[in-house]
Design a protein around this motif. Sequence first.
Motif, PDB file in Angstrom:
ATOM      1  N   TYR A  74      35.356  50.622  47.754  1.00  0.00           N
ATOM      2  CA  TYR A  74      35.419  52.015  47.313  1.00  0.00           C
ATOM      3  C   TYR A  74      34.432  52.818  48.156  1.00  0.00           C
ATOM      4  N   THR A  75      34.937  53.415  49.224  1.00  0.00           N
ATOM      5  CA  THR A  75      34.113  54.140  50.187  1.00  0.00           C
ATOM      6  C   THR A  75      34.151  55.637  49.910  1.00  0.00           C
ATOM      7  N   GLY A  76      33.406  56.395  50.727  1.00  0.00           N
ATOM      8  CA  GLY A  76      33.464  57.846  50.640  1.00  0.00           C
ATOM      9  C   GLY A  76      34.835  58.387  50.973  1.00  0.00           C
ATOM     10  N   ALA A  77      35.561  57.712  51.859  1.00  0.00           N
ATOM     11  CA  ALA A  77      36.924  58.130  52.195  1.00  0.00           C
ATOM     12  C   ALA A  77      37.830  58.026  50.979  1.00  0.00           C
ATOM     13  N   VAL A  78      37.693  56.932  50.222  1.00  0.00           N
ATOM     14  CA  VAL A  78      38.486  56.763  49.003  1.00  0.00           C
ATOM     15  C   VAL A  78      38.130  57.860  48.008  1.00  0.00           C
ATOM     16  N   GLU A  79      36.838  58.109  47.829  1.00  0.00           N
ATOM     17  CA  GLU A  79      36.397  59.150  46.894  1.00  0.00           C
ATOM     18  C   GLU A  79      36.982  60.504  47.259  1.00  0.00           C
ATOM     19  N   TYR A  80      36.977  60.843  48.549  1.00  0.00           N
ATOM     20  CA  TYR A  80      37.512  62.135  49.001  1.00  0.00           C
ATOM     21  C   TYR A  80      39.003  62.249  48.704  1.00  0.00           C
ATOM     22  N   LEU A  81      39.766  61.209  49.012  1.00  0.00           N
ATOM     23  CA  LEU A  81      41.215  61.256  48.796  1.00  0.00           C
ATOM     24  C   LEU A  81      41.542  61.368  47.312  1.00  0.00           C
ATOM     25  N   VAL A  82      40.890  60.547  46.488  1.00  0.00           N
ATOM     26  CA  VAL A  82      41.152  60.582  45.050  1.00  0.00           C
ATOM     27  C   VAL A  82      40.774  61.941  44.470  1.00  0.00           C
ATOM     28  N   ASP A  83      39.692  62.511  44.947  1.00  0.00           N
ATOM     29  CA  ASP A  83      39.245  63.812  44.445  1.00  0.00           C
ATOM     30  C   ASP A  83      40.259  64.920  44.745  1.00  0.00           C
ATOM     31  N   ASN A  84      41.099  64.705  45.747  1.00  0.00           N
ATOM     32  CA  ASN A  84      42.083  65.714  46.133  1.00  0.00           C
ATOM     33  C   ASN A  84      43.468  65.486  45.532  1.00  0.00           C
ATOM     34  N   PHE A  85      43.646  64.384  44.776  1.00  0.00           N
ATOM     35  CA  PHE A  85      44.934  64.180  44.106  1.00  0.00           C
ATOM     36  C   PHE A  85      45.238  65.374  43.205  1.00  0.00           C
ATOM     37  N   LYS A  86      46.489  65.817  43.221  1.00  0.00           N
ATOM     38  CA  LYS A  86      46.877  66.977  42.431  1.00  0.00           C
ATOM     39  C   LYS A  86      46.846  66.680  40.932  1.00  0.00           C
ATOM     40  N   ARG A  87      47.100  65.403  40.562  1.00  0.00           N
ATOM     41  CA  ARG A  87      47.108  65.035  39.147  1.00  0.00           C
ATOM     42  C   ARG A  87      46.297  63.758  38.948  1.00  0.00           C
ATOM     43  N   SER A  88      45.532  63.728  37.873  1.00  0.00           N
ATOM     44  CA  SER A  88      44.665  62.577  37.619  1.00  0.00           C
ATOM     45  C   SER A  88      45.462  61.308  37.364  1.00  0.00           C
ATOM     46  N   GLU A  89      46.709  61.451  36.891  1.00  0.00           N
ATOM     47  CA  GLU A  89      47.542  60.276  36.630  1.00  0.00           C
ATOM     48  C   GLU A  89      47.798  59.473  37.901  1.00  0.00           C
ATOM     49  N   LEU A  90      47.820  60.150  39.058  1.00  0.00           N
ATOM     50  CA  LEU A  90      48.030  59.431  40.314  1.00  0.00           C
ATOM     51  C   LEU A  90      46.848  58.519  40.607  1.00  0.00           C
ATOM     52  N   ALA A  91      45.634  59.017  40.355  1.00  0.00           N
ATOM     53  CA  ALA A  91      44.449  58.174  40.531  1.00  0.00           C
ATOM     54  C   ALA A  91      44.478  56.990  39.576  1.00  0.00           C
TER      55      ALA A  91
END
Length: 561
Positions: free
Chosen positions: A150-167
């Motif tokens: 779980y890197t900073g790249a993962v954090e950035y991508l997840v933070d930009n998901f349009k819906r939390s259900e995708l995360a």
Amino acid sequence: MGKMFASRGILVLAVLLVSLIGGQSESIPCKLKDEQHGKVCVCTADYCDYLESPVLTDENDWFLISSSKQGLRFSTTTDKFGKQEKITVQDYLEPTQDTANATILSRLLNKVVADAFTLESRESSITRTVSLRLDRSKSHQKMVGFGGSYTGAVEYLVDNFKRSELADHLYKSYYGEDGLGFNLMRVTIGGCDFDLEPWSYAEEDGDTLLSDMDELNAHDVKRVAQIKRLIEVSGVKNLLVKGAAWSSPPWMKTNNRWTGFGRLKRAYYQTWADYHLRWLRLMEDNGIPIWAISTGNEPLNGVFFMYFVKFMSLGWTPQTQAIWLNDHLGPTIRNSEFKDIILFGNDDQRYSFPHWFKMMNRTRPNSIDYLNGLSLHWYWDEIFGNSFIEQTTEYAPDKILIVSESCIGDKPWQAAAPLLGSWERAEKYARDYLSNIKLGFHGWIDWNICLDEMGGPNYVDNTVDAPVIVNTTTFEEFYKQPMFYAIGHFSKLVPEGSVRIDAVPSNVNLDSVAFLRPDNKIAAVLFNSGRADLDITLVDSVRGQFVINVPAKSIHTLLYS
């Protein structure tokens, strides 16, 4: 055949209706999509594929999970020991255009189409044979588990998901019981190349008191919150988190830079040990207990490979690392409330094994006694042979061996980007997992659990591939690559505490590894990398035997009592 398809379709529809009415968890098939290099499975906030963990109701039952180049993704087959007839795993058959244009509910029936029509398509295929003998009386290493980073790249991508259900689907796909069943996770202590910029705690020059380490750095706030959400929604019961630092703050280094030829100044050996202890307390206080840390990521990057490595690094030689471990880090950790934490050494490539540890002990006799384990990065496994590991296990036989980083796209001859749908990259994973597990490794942590379409974000463009790729045009879907399923064939049915047992194929047509699980069930991974179908006669030293036919270019996980 039309009647067969209709009857099976009605049956599947009935199962779906029962599931919806009863509210029970059911396996959900992959929604396949053709990409340039093969097939991927598409996940959105509203739909993602899962496979319920199998339940064996009879001692003679066996359960097989299958994936193939043609398009099977965790397809299932069940039967019993002792039957005379051969059981055939039906490969995926491309649906007709009418089926491809059908409703979402119709697309759920793709597997039914395959079941109905594939047998005819394989009548003329070449078939090879092999027998596989499993012997539970001959045991080897006990597995710690499998995981991702779980890197900073993962954090950035997840933070930009349009819906939390995708995360939530991402988290459950990896760490849920109906997902891959991961239990290991690697996180960075400070930043790494898969961040938007280099960073660490205590960046202010000369801050030997580490004054900002009582609170999470702004870079870590979202990542810690996301990991806590992952634990909550996935239901992972015993998440084992391993930390590793890429670089100290520049002011502690001889070159005062994040990268390049730079080592830790002797004056800050104790400060850097204290930094690790403070980080352990910080994570514990914020709800992320740490299972293990290492002596640092890829120590040779800062002393030999600085012309090629442009990202954060801290150079060590085995001699200087022995002094730091023996005189500073080891005593600091072992005399603290974290005295039982697992300490891993090296976190680098095969070519440094076992000489690195021998030279450490020459500098500080028995310094590696502070280490519980030795961690390896897989990147040069295909160049440097198994003898490097065999010599290491002979020299240090009681250490936990773990692969702590793996990805594809790092070599000059590889595309430094995702190849969506590449089965060849999935096979590379399968081969290396099989090889290292048979060499005695106890666990495996892959690199980023997701990346974008370019193989980042990465602040120095050190892009690579990943098992899950996020669509950043919309941030509304992600794609599970064949690599995802290849990893899952090892992790899903091999929980922590499983013990490897003998699995001996009669010829090279099959590669395999098998385990006795804590619940006394047998799990075996079967890899047919050939271009021909394969008849496998599985012979168990207790249960008996059966014959199963598997398609070319396929990987399977078998479970039985």
